[in-house]
Write a protein that holds these residues in place. Sequence first.
Motif, PDB file in Angstrom:
ATOM      1  N   GLY A 109      27.954  73.564  23.033  1.00 19.09           N
ATOM      2  CA  GLY A 109      27.922  73.932  21.621  1.00 19.09           C
ATOM      3  C   GLY A 109      27.899  72.730  20.696  1.00 19.09           C
ATOM      4  N   LEU A 110      28.634  71.668  21.057  1.00 18.75           N
ATOM      5  CA  LEU A 110      28.666  70.484  20.203  1.00 18.75           C
ATOM      6  C   LEU A 110      27.345  69.726  20.243  1.00 18.75           C
ATOM      7  CD1 LEU A 110      32.294  69.131  20.807  1.00 18.75           C
ATOM      8  CD2 LEU A 110      31.413  70.478  18.899  1.00 18.75           C
ATOM      9  N   VAL A 111      26.651  69.764  21.386  1.00 19.25           N
ATOM     10  CA  VAL A 111      25.316  69.136  21.439  1.00 19.25           C
ATOM     11  C   VAL A 111      24.380  69.832  20.456  1.00 19.25           C
ATOM     12  CG1 VAL A 111      23.283  68.766  22.889  1.00 19.25           C
ATOM     13  CG2 VAL A 111      25.567  68.287  23.796  1.00 19.25           C
ATOM     14  N   LYS A 112      24.426  71.154  20.433  1.00 14.12           N
ATOM     15  CA  LYS A 112      23.591  71.899  19.487  1.00 14.12           C
ATOM     16  C   LYS A 112      24.010  71.607  18.042  1.00 14.12           C
ATOM     17  CE  LYS A 112      22.705  75.711  22.687  1.00 14.12           C
ATOM     18  NZ  LYS A 112      22.925  77.148  22.982  1.00 14.12           N
ATOM     19  N   LEU A 113      25.315  71.482  17.820  1.00 11.59           N
ATOM     20  CA  LEU A 113      25.798  71.206  16.472  1.00 11.59           C
ATOM     21  C   LEU A 113      25.346  69.825  15.996  1.00 11.59           C
ATOM     22  CD1 LEU A 113      27.492  72.544  14.266  1.00 11.59           C
ATOM     23  CD2 LEU A 113      29.513  71.419  15.205  1.00 11.59           C
ATOM     24  N   LEU A 114      25.307  68.870  16.909  1.00 17.02           N
ATOM     25  CA  LEU A 114      24.812  67.539  16.545  1.00 17.02           C
ATOM     26  C   LEU A 114      23.356  67.601  16.117  1.00 17.02           C
ATOM     27  CD1 LEU A 114      26.249  64.892  19.053  1.00 17.02           C
ATOM     28  CD2 LEU A 114      26.506  64.954  16.576  1.00 17.02           C
ATOM     29  N   PHE A 142      31.901  56.642  17.891  1.00 20.02           N
ATOM     30  CA  PHE A 142      33.084  55.884  17.482  1.00 20.02           C
ATOM     31  C   PHE A 142      34.318  56.604  18.050  1.00 20.02           C
ATOM     32  CE2 PHE A 142      30.063  54.598  14.204  1.00 20.02           C
ATOM     33  CZ  PHE A 142      30.315  53.231  14.086  1.00 20.02           C
ATOM     34  N   ASP A 143      35.051  55.918  18.896  1.00 20.23           N
ATOM     35  CA  ASP A 143      36.187  56.535  19.575  1.00 20.23           C
ATOM     36  C   ASP A 143      37.508  55.986  19.044  1.00 20.23           C
ATOM     37  OD1 ASP A 143      37.228  58.294  21.514  1.00 20.23           O
ATOM     38  OD2 ASP A 143      37.524  56.653  22.928  1.00 20.23           O
ATOM     39  N   LEU A 192      19.620  58.467  12.774  1.00 19.11           N
ATOM     40  CA  LEU A 192      20.893  58.174  13.432  1.00 19.11           C
ATOM     41  C   LEU A 192      21.737  59.443  13.560  1.00 19.11           C
ATOM     42  CD1 LEU A 192      22.782  55.884  14.485  1.00 19.11           C
ATOM     43  CD2 LEU A 192      23.786  55.846  12.214  1.00 19.11           C
ATOM     44  N   VAL A 193      22.445  59.569  14.687  1.00 15.85           N
ATOM     45  CA  VAL A 193      23.398  60.653  14.917  1.00 15.85           C
ATOM     46  C   VAL A 193      24.759  60.026  15.177  1.00 15.85           C
ATOM     47  CG1 VAL A 193      24.057  62.545  16.452  1.00 15.85           C
ATOM     48  CG2 VAL A 193      21.660  62.233  15.815  1.00 15.85           C
ATOM     49  N   LEU A 194      25.799  60.564  14.521  1.00 18.77           N
ATOM     50  CA  LEU A 194      27.147  60.009  14.642  1.00 18.77           C
ATOM     51  C   LEU A 194      28.085  61.016  15.299  1.00 18.77           C
ATOM     52  CD1 LEU A 194      27.845  58.212  11.241  1.00 18.77           C
ATOM     53  CD2 LEU A 194      27.379  57.165  13.448  1.00 18.77           C
ATOM     54  N   LEU A 195      28.831  60.521  16.278  1.00 21.69           N
ATOM     55  CA  LEU A 195      29.866  61.306  16.926  1.00 21.69           C
ATOM     56  C   LEU A 195      31.154  60.486  16.862  1.00 21.69           C
ATOM     57  CD1 LEU A 195      30.551  63.863  18.543  1.00 21.69           C
ATOM     58  CD2 LEU A 195      29.874  62.648  20.627  1.00 21.69           C
ATOM     59  N   VAL A 196      32.235  61.105  16.401  1.00 18.61           N
ATOM     60  CA  VAL A 196      33.491  60.396  16.154  1.00 18.61           C
ATOM     61  C   VAL A 196      34.635  61.160  16.815  1.00 18.61           C
ATOM     62  CG1 VAL A 196      35.129  59.657  14.350  1.00 18.61           C
ATOM     63  CG2 VAL A 196      32.656  59.454  13.963  1.00 18.61           C
ATOM     64  N   ILE A 220      44.573  65.354  24.165  1.00 15.70           N
ATOM     65  CA  ILE A 220      43.923  66.658  24.302  1.00 15.70           C
ATOM     66  C   ILE A 220      42.533  66.550  24.908  1.00 15.70           C
ATOM     67  CG2 ILE A 220      42.724  66.843  22.069  1.00 15.70           C
ATOM     68  CD1 ILE A 220      43.945  69.722  21.920  1.00 15.70           C
ATOM     69  N   GLY A 221      42.014  65.319  25.048  1.00 20.00           N
ATOM     70  CA  GLY A 221      40.738  65.135  25.729  1.00 20.00           C
ATOM     71  C   GLY A 221      39.562  64.896  24.815  1.00 20.00           C
ATOM     72  N   LYS A 222      39.815  64.360  23.637  1.00 20.72           N
ATOM     73  CA  LYS A 222      38.723  64.136  22.671  1.00 20.72           C
ATOM     74  C   LYS A 222      37.687  63.170  23.235  1.00 20.72           C
ATOM     75  CE  LYS A 222      41.602  62.647  19.536  1.00 20.72           C
ATOM     76  NZ  LYS A 222      42.870  62.885  20.239  1.00 20.72           N
ATOM     77  N   THR A 223      38.141  62.053  23.821  1.00 19.05           N
ATOM     78  CA  THR A 223      37.211  61.048  24.344  1.00 19.05           C
ATOM     79  C   THR A 223      36.396  61.620  25.490  1.00 19.05           C
ATOM     80  OG1 THR A 223      38.685  59.256  23.680  1.00 19.05           O
ATOM     81  CG2 THR A 223      37.038  58.757  25.367  1.00 19.05           C
ATOM     82  N   THR A 224      37.046  62.332  26.389  1.00 19.96           N
ATOM     83  CA  THR A 224      36.343  62.918  27.534  1.00 19.96           C
ATOM     84  C   THR A 224      35.234  63.855  27.065  1.00 19.96           C
ATOM     85  OG1 THR A 224      38.327  62.782  28.907  1.00 19.96           O
ATOM     86  CG2 THR A 224      36.636  64.357  29.580  1.00 19.96           C
ATOM     87  N   VAL A 225      35.543  64.713  26.128  1.00 18.11           N
ATOM     88  CA  VAL A 225      34.536  65.649  25.616  1.00 18.11           C
ATOM     89  C   VAL A 225      33.436  64.905  24.875  1.00 18.11           C
ATOM     90  CG1 VAL A 225      34.147  67.532  23.970  1.00 18.11           C
ATOM     91  CG2 VAL A 225      36.099  67.605  25.514  1.00 18.11           C
ATOM     92  N   ALA A 226      33.822  63.940  24.061  1.00 15.71           N
ATOM     93  CA  ALA A 226      32.823  63.197  23.282  1.00 15.71           C
ATOM     94  C   ALA A 226      31.841  62.462  24.191  1.00 15.71           C
ATOM     95  CB  ALA A 226      33.520  62.209  22.354  1.00 15.71           C
ATOM     96  N   ILE A 227      32.330  61.852  25.263  1.00 18.61           N
ATOM     97  CA  ILE A 227      31.443  61.153  26.195  1.00 18.61           C
ATOM     98  C   ILE A 227      30.483  62.147  26.851  1.00 18.61           C
ATOM     99  CG2 ILE A 227      31.384  59.918  28.398  1.00 18.61           C
ATOM    100  CD1 ILE A 227      33.961  58.512  27.526  1.00 18.61           C
ATOM    101  N   ALA A 228      30.997  63.301  27.263  1.00 20.00           N
ATOM    102  CA  ALA A 228      30.135  64.312  27.873  1.00 20.00           C
ATOM    103  C   ALA A 228      29.070  64.789  26.889  1.00 20.00           C
ATOM    104  CB  ALA A 228      30.977  65.490  28.354  1.00 20.00           C
ATOM    105  N   VAL A 229      29.471  64.995  25.628  1.00 17.89           N
ATOM    106  CA  VAL A 229      28.517  65.412  24.601  1.00 17.89           C
ATOM    107  C   VAL A 229      27.460  64.328  24.379  1.00 17.89           C
ATOM    108  CG1 VAL A 229      28.245  65.920  22.134  1.00 17.89           C
ATOM    109  CG2 VAL A 229      30.125  66.948  23.430  1.00 17.89           C
ATOM    110  N   ALA A 230      27.904  63.096  24.266  1.00 21.30           N
ATOM    111  CA  ALA A 230      26.972  61.987  24.015  1.00 21.30           C
ATOM    112  C   ALA A 230      25.988  61.816  25.171  1.00 21.30           C
ATOM    113  CB  ALA A 230      27.752  60.700  23.791  1.00 21.30           C
ATOM    114  N   GLN A 231      26.474  61.913  26.399  1.00 22.85           N
ATOM    115  CA  GLN A 231      25.588  61.776  27.554  1.00 22.85           C
ATOM    116  C   GLN A 231      24.562  62.893  27.589  1.00 22.85           C
ATOM    117  OE1 GLN A 231      28.552  61.684  30.633  1.00 22.85           O
ATOM    118  NE2 GLN A 231      28.521  59.461  30.818  1.00 22.85           N
TER     119      GLN A 231
END
Length: 882
Positions: free
Chosen positions: A157-162, A245-246, A269-273, A176-187
């Motif tokens: 869902g976050l990939v689509k939102l980006l 940005f983590d 550019l796409v930003l994920l924080v 809570i796992g923000k970095t883990t999810v963000a890396i998966a989304v970015a990849q």
Amino acid sequence: MSASTIGLRDFCLMNLLVPDVISFDNFVLSLRERTLSENGQPVRIGSRALDILFALVEREGELVTRAELMAKVWPDTTVDENALRVHLSGLRKALGEKPDTNRFILNEAGRGYRFIGKIRQIASSEASASSDNPPQPEVHLPKNLGRVIGREEITSGLVKLLDERRFLTIVGPGGIGKTTVAIAVAQDYAARHRTSAYFIDLAPLSDPALVTTALATQLGLAASVTGVEQAILNCLRSERALLLFDNCEHLVEAVAALTETILQGAPDLVLLVTSREPLRAEAEWVFRLPSLEAPVEDVKTAQDAIRYSAVQLFCERAKASYHEFELLDADVSAVKRICRQLDGIPLAIEMAAARMDSLDASDIAARLDDRFSLLTKGRRTALPRQKTLRATLEWSHDFLSDRERSVFRSLSVFRTYFQLDAVIPVSGLPEAEAMETLTGLVSKSLVTMDRNGRSSLYRLLDTTRFYAEERLIESGEESRVRHAHAVHTLALFTADRVAWDGNDPRQSLAQHGWRVDDLRAALDWCFANGGDARLGVELASASAALWFHLSLPDEYLSLLRRAIRAVEGTDIAGTHAEAELMAAYGHALWHTEGPGEEMRAAFQRAMEIAKACDDEPGVLRGAWGLWAQAILAGDYSRSLSLAENFKVPAYETGEVAHILTADHMLALSHHFMGHQAEALKLLHQVIAGDQTPDRTNHTNHAQVDGKTAVLSLLMRILWLQGAYDDALQTALDCAAHVKDLRHDLTTCYGLAIGCIPIAIWAGKLDLATEWHAMLAETTARKGMRHWEVWALGFDIGLAKKQMLPTDSTAMQMEVFATLGAPVPNDWLQNRLVVEQESWCAPEMMRRLALSGRETSKTLEIAQGLAQAQGAAFWVSRLEGTS
């Protein structure tokens, strides 16, 4: 070893000289980059669907069974075959297959699947040299070394939102796992869009000025003192890129300013924080990452528990720590408690699971009250703030202002949700400042917020509350804050106090049910050393309705006994507060220990104090309790006298509640005395009075649903008068009503007093067995001995056992006797001496006659009495006997 032996994809990745890109039709599949393209354009495809394609392609033309596919795609997770079908459908859609065609994938019903497309292998060098393929984008992202558990839908869902929003901040508390999810989304995003991606970890930085430098360094630019921002813009304008940005929470202002600048200057550019609080920058979209799903209370088996993502994570990390670990049914209760008490926070669950090398699950669960000492086994390579659970919270706490810290520790007194009006007294701040500070704590992910209708409810996660409580104790403010909390809790219940015969339990539970943990906390402090015993006594009596609405009389009884001890030798004795306390005590005794002498004494004391205090409603409450104890104990003659004495002052008040209570009391007493016609007349008056809207689903004087109490009596009268069909239908209606109401005390009352006896008398044993199971389960779960005795006695009526409970009351023994229980003849004889014309006297005489005691004379007396009572049921039984 050949490629066919180990699998094409694995072989290709082991040896770079072997082709790692294959094509079929117009598609190109990169095994190394995990991408699929058609005619040079990337194909959007989910990661699970891509794994299925890999598994089929590497067995080119061979049958791959469903079990093999599921083991390949979900190697460490138990999933339903529906999941395989869903992802296969997505794969076929991505490959352009129509529902009725098998262009690439052939389904062999009941067996599995084959890839039937013609595959051509392309060497890496050939693929790179092809003018049709653009240069590979630069992807500088760390890898998630473990499986990302329970986040698949969120990631997708976050990939689509980006795609839609360009600028997304993932917010949540530490661990809570923000970095883990963000890396998966970015990849996933970078793979789908063949986009460059860069990871900028800001956790090590303390100087806001270094944020721009960190980005420049990651982009491979010279981080000169001047012109670096422009160099970044020039670099990012020329390519489509994603920046991650983590850990931005301690540098939010600097990151917010930088993100606004580069978004305006770099259109692609796409930003994920990730941050513990939003940046509040222009164009930012915020997603608050939820906890992993923990099992609900009724989960009992390992098979059910493993469906929850929090349990999956615990089990995976536990097995990594102790290779022999396997989740068994016996472990479920402890693992469930661990996951729930740690609020589904992945970091905390991982640290708990790491202890499995030296403790078992039950040991870990038992030590969670000291979780900051227990949960200290973070990864050695983790940042210092993630090596222990305490360090994770201290990282957030250190960035709070003094006022935020003060409010944060004050909020630890709330065990559950709270509202804004509760923050004001415990914080000691004016409303505007309290609101501003609370909002800041929500923003920083130290307080969670849920919307309940139009109001907002706030809560500290359990682990956060433990940490805040430590800070409160250290501050020396604990006594003041806890006193303010108890005063506020008392105000909630006194402000909503209703007439003593109660109101709709569902309405009360919706309004106050969620406060019970707060109530427990306030009462614990009041009755502890250094607490406020008077305040505790007032709170214990004021909250009586809630305890009964929650069907917790056993717990409430223990609490009341603490309160009664606190009264002894103080100036509370003899006051209105003690009267209220003793009335509540009488009610709790009935539902737990039955209508004994202690119950009578409690209501007697309550009435005497009320009279001395000139408290008319209190006198009525005490008088009702004395009547209730008499009738429940089988002293029907005395109960009728007490009910008649109650009627005069009740009618004089002119209040509908009191008048209908008096009529209901008289109806019950006349019924048990055997006066069925008079009882029915009075009951119809109660039914008519209950037709008004404000009496719908009210809780009656017995703390059970008023409608259920009326139906229970009505069905008994109808049955005794011979209206069998009407009585049975009333029983069915009553049982359906208590099922819908879901109020345990009401369930016990309706089934025990009315429904089950009617079903057994009617010979509807299947129905009686079903209702008996409900009664037995409810009483066992709630520990209500008085109602449990009813369930045990009905076992005899259902031919399940022969031994009557020794603590049965006279009323219970009478009912059990009418159901065929082996009641001693001496008891029957003595009972007839006490209540010669009671509701079941004809039946008890019949039983004595059958035992050979003056048979003819006894039967003759019984028949005359049954006819005088209008008890057609007893008449028919006696006719059958003669």
